[in-house]
Design an enzyme around this catalytic site. Structure first.
Site, PDB file in Angstrom:
ATOM      1  N   GLU A 273      50.762  57.054  46.020  1.00 26.00           N
ATOM      2  CA  GLU A 273      50.071  57.377  47.273  1.00 26.00           C
ATOM      3  C   GLU A 273      48.999  58.443  47.069  1.00 26.00           C
ATOM      4  OE1 GLU A 273      53.267  58.808  49.743  1.00 26.00           O
ATOM      5  OE2 GLU A 273      54.130  56.818  50.051  1.00 26.00           O
ATOM      6  N   PRO A 274      48.024  58.210  46.207  1.00 29.23           N
ATOM      7  CA  PRO A 274      47.015  59.241  45.989  1.00 29.23           C
ATOM      8  C   PRO A 274      46.070  59.372  47.172  1.00 29.23           C
ATOM      9  CG  PRO A 274      46.360  57.235  44.866  1.00 29.23           C
ATOM     10  CD  PRO A 274      47.732  56.973  45.442  1.00 29.23           C
ATOM     11  N   GLY A 275      45.708  60.581  47.508  1.00 33.53           N
ATOM     12  CA  GLY A 275      44.715  60.824  48.557  1.00 33.53           C
ATOM     13  C   GLY A 275      43.566  61.627  47.977  1.00 33.53           C
ATOM     14  N   ARG A 276      43.793  62.918  47.896  1.00 30.46           N
ATOM     15  CA  ARG A 276      42.755  63.855  47.463  1.00 30.46           C
ATOM     16  C   ARG A 276      42.075  63.457  46.149  1.00 30.46           C
ATOM     17  NH1 ARG A 276      43.001  69.260  48.931  1.00 30.46           N
ATOM     18  NH2 ARG A 276      45.214  68.944  49.365  1.00 30.46           N
ATOM     19  N   ARG A 318      39.495  73.650  55.753  1.00 30.57           N
ATOM     20  CA  ARG A 318      40.289  74.099  54.601  1.00 30.57           C
ATOM     21  C   ARG A 318      40.122  75.583  54.251  1.00 30.57           C
ATOM     22  NH1 ARG A 318      39.898  72.463  50.005  1.00 30.57           N
ATOM     23  NH2 ARG A 318      42.097  72.362  49.548  1.00 30.57           N
ATOM     24  N   TYR A 322      43.662  77.341  54.651  1.00 31.04           N
ATOM     25  CA  TYR A 322      44.402  77.633  53.411  1.00 31.04           C
ATOM     26  C   TYR A 322      43.724  78.684  52.543  1.00 31.04           C
ATOM     27  CZ  TYR A 322      45.666  72.674  54.366  1.00 31.04           C
ATOM     28  OH  TYR A 322      46.032  71.482  54.924  1.00 31.04           O
ATOM     29  N   CYS A 348      33.303  81.118  67.308  1.00 32.19           N
ATOM     30  CA  CYS A 348      33.695  82.458  67.715  1.00 32.19           C
ATOM     31  C   CYS A 348      35.098  82.791  67.224  1.00 32.19           C
ATOM     32  CB  CYS A 348      33.595  82.570  69.230  1.00 32.19           C
ATOM     33  SG  CYS A 348      31.918  82.245  69.766  1.00 32.19           S
ATOM     34  N   GLU A 349      35.240  82.923  65.921  1.00 29.78           N
ATOM     35  CA  GLU A 349      36.485  83.306  65.254  1.00 29.78           C
ATOM     36  C   GLU A 349      36.073  84.000  63.970  1.00 29.78           C
ATOM     37  OE1 GLU A 349      39.754  82.523  66.038  1.00 29.78           O
ATOM     38  OE2 GLU A 349      39.399  81.019  67.602  1.00 29.78           O
TER      39      GLU A 349
HETATM   40  C1  LIG Z   1      49.366  63.681  52.328  1.00 26.85           C
HETATM   41  C2  LIG Z   1      50.273  62.724  51.662  1.00 26.85           C
HETATM   42  C3  LIG Z   1      49.875  62.072  50.490  1.00 26.85           C
HETATM   43  C4  LIG Z   1      48.573  62.334  49.787  1.00 26.85           C
HETATM   44  O1  LIG Z   1      48.518  63.614  49.237  1.00 26.85           O
HETATM   45  P1  LIG Z   1      47.271  64.016  48.319  1.00 26.85           P
HETATM   46  O2  LIG Z   1      47.567  65.401  47.917  1.00 26.85           O
HETATM   47  O3  LIG Z   1      46.053  63.910  49.151  1.00 26.85           O
HETATM   48  O4  LIG Z   1      47.253  63.076  47.169  1.00 26.85           O
HETATM   49  C5  LIG Z   1      50.730  61.130  49.959  1.00 26.85           C
HETATM   50  N1  LIG Z   1      51.933  60.846  50.550  1.00 26.85           N
HETATM   51  C6  LIG Z   1      52.339  61.472  51.667  1.00 26.85           C
HETATM   52  C7  LIG Z   1      53.649  61.129  52.250  1.00 26.85           C
HETATM   53  C8  LIG Z   1      51.528  62.428  52.265  1.00 26.85           C
HETATM   54  O5  LIG Z   1      51.941  63.046  53.372  1.00 26.85           O
END
Ligand SMILES: *Cc1c(COP(=O)(O)O)cnc(C)c1O
Length: 431
Positions: A273-276, A318, A322, A348-349
């Site tokens: 499940e890659p995102g970033r 971000r 963070y 305004c923060e």
């Molecule tokens: C956010 C998330 C991801 C993706 O995370 P990345 O750090 O963006 O790769 C994968 N699986 C689940 C369940 C998430 O909540």
């Protein structure tokens, strides 16, 4: 690797100068490189070639339909966390059989929609959620494919807000308790146990926590197989980090090798499940300097500057959320010299900043800046705070660019508001 390069003093996305996009579309604007998205997907996919696998792009990182479709065109599935994401993933061409559904708070309508479409599996995060899915599937006369998201209690050593695999986090079922929930699930008529899932956090820059988690998951899978459960999917989540500043995250191949090693020989398909890692470095946020303002430096020595730009924490949360670092580079030729500056937005923060105490050229009003590595958790976390219309999004491919989301209008922002009728009493209807 990404396709944002400076040539002849102008930063380009692939073949297109960012200045041309800013002029045509205005600022702030997110710009994504299609070649970078494709390249990242292919590298990640190739890294897992030695084992059957499905990549489910975690679309919360960037939910733009053209970004999702860039991946589904290459055969990707999608990891979703809401019914809204289900609809959007399907609209962007995701095959239902490659959709996995994660998240701690699935509502009945969301479970129904996912069952109706026939998704690959639900990643279940509590016993009560298992009960709810069983009940909904029963009413629909279906069997819901599930895995339990186990919490392996490993410390990913990332920011506390983005670590998810510790005992104290709200995510998943503690790995030590999962067996009895699996036993329970296996007896339900409307549940089909198909897998095991875990996701330990985000922006991990070391393989060690992934290895720890994978080994713990492997032991659980072995045990479940011994119990006679037909585990055929092992989902190890996302979380691989990218380089924002001086991090040295593992290459996808190192990551894949470590994961594959833990599951080698098992008759299962891996789900990733890659995102970033797919989208982070494929996008920038282009913003214009509106004003500059010098103040005496806090240490009494010299001056410091505020560069007030037209992008803010509502566009890119971000840094405020963070304390994240994003490199900020000039789109055109930078003025000579270095000053210490905060790059701040109009909100305004005091927490509204994109960079703090950064050594950078003495920019002037009208200069364009590129906030780098803004493709992940950028637009998708943006809001309308301060009644700011959300930015436009553009995708580049070679020498072409297209708007893939129009800039919101101010009217868009409050179109759905209604004035309560009891507030209108003094203003009797004419007629
Ligand atoms: C956010 C998330 C991801 C993706 O995370 P990345 O750090 O963006 O790769 C994968 N699986 C689940 C369940 C998430 O909540």
């Amino acid at each position: 690797m990404h396709h944002f390069q400076t040539r002849n003093g102008e930063m380009h996305c692939e073949g297109v100068p960012l200045r041309r996009i800013a002029r045509r579309v205005g600022t702030p604007v997110y710009v994504y490189s299609h070649a970078t998205l494709s390249h990242h997907y292919k590298v990640f996919d190739a890294a897992f070639a030695s084992m059957p696998h499905v990549i489910c792009y975690s679309m919360k990182a960037n939910s733009n339909g053209s970004v999702i479709r860039s991946f589904t065109n290459l055969g990707s599935g999608v990891d979703i966390v809401s019914g809204g994401e289900l609809a959007r993933a399907l609209a962007a061409g995701a095959p239902p059989g490659k959709i996995v559904y994660s998240g701690v708070g699935k509502k009945v309508w969301e479970i129904e929609a996912a069952l109706r479409r026939g998704i690959l599996m639900f990643n279940v995060e509590s016993r009560e959620e298992l009960e709810a899915i069983d009940a909904v599937a029963g009413r629909m006369r279906k069997r819901a494919p599930i895995s339990i998201r186990v919490n392996p209690d490993v410390d990913p050593k990332t920011h506390p807000y983005i670590s998810t695999g510790l005992k104290k986090n709200k995510f998943g079922i503690h790995i030590g308790q999962a067996v009895k929930d699996y036993e329970w699930a296996a007896r339900r008529k409307h549940i089909e146990v198909v897998g095991v899932d875990c996701h330990i956090g985000s922006q991990l820059t070391d393989v060690a926590p992934f290895v720890d988690a994978a080994e713990r998951v492997r032991s659980l899978v072995d045990r479940l197989l011994d119990m006679g459960l037909r585990i055929r999917l092992v989902d190890i989540g996302g979380g691989l980090g990218i380089r924002y500043n001086d991090e040295l995250p593992p290459h996808p191949k190192q990551y894949a090798d470590a994961v594959v090693k833990a599951f080698r020989g098992l008759p299962v398909t891996l789900v990733l499940e890659p995102g970033r890692v797919l989208v982070g470095n494929a996008g920038v946020l282009v913003t214009e300097v509106l004003y500059t303002k010098p103040i005496p430096a806090p240490d009494g020595k010299g001056r410091k500057y505020f560069f007030i730009v037209d992008a803010a924490m509502n566009d890119l949360a971000r840094p405020s959320l963070y304390g994240s670092y994003h490199a900020i580079l000039p789109v055109g030729k930078a003025p000579r010299g270095k000053v210490t500056a905060d790059v701040v937005g109009p909100i305004c923060e005091s927490g509204d900043f994109l960079a703090r105490d950064r050594a950078m050229p003495p920019y002037a009003a009208g200069d364009l800046l590129a906030v780098m590595s803004a493709g992940a958790y950028g637009f998708s976390m943006s809001s309308n705070y301060n009644t700011r219309p959300r930015a436009a999004e553009v995708m580049v491919s070679g020498s072409r660019f297209e708007i893939v989301r129009e800039r919101e209008t101010v009217r868009d922002v409050f179109r759905d508001e209604r004035t309560a009728s009891f507030l209108m009493q003094g203003r009797r209807r004419k007629s």
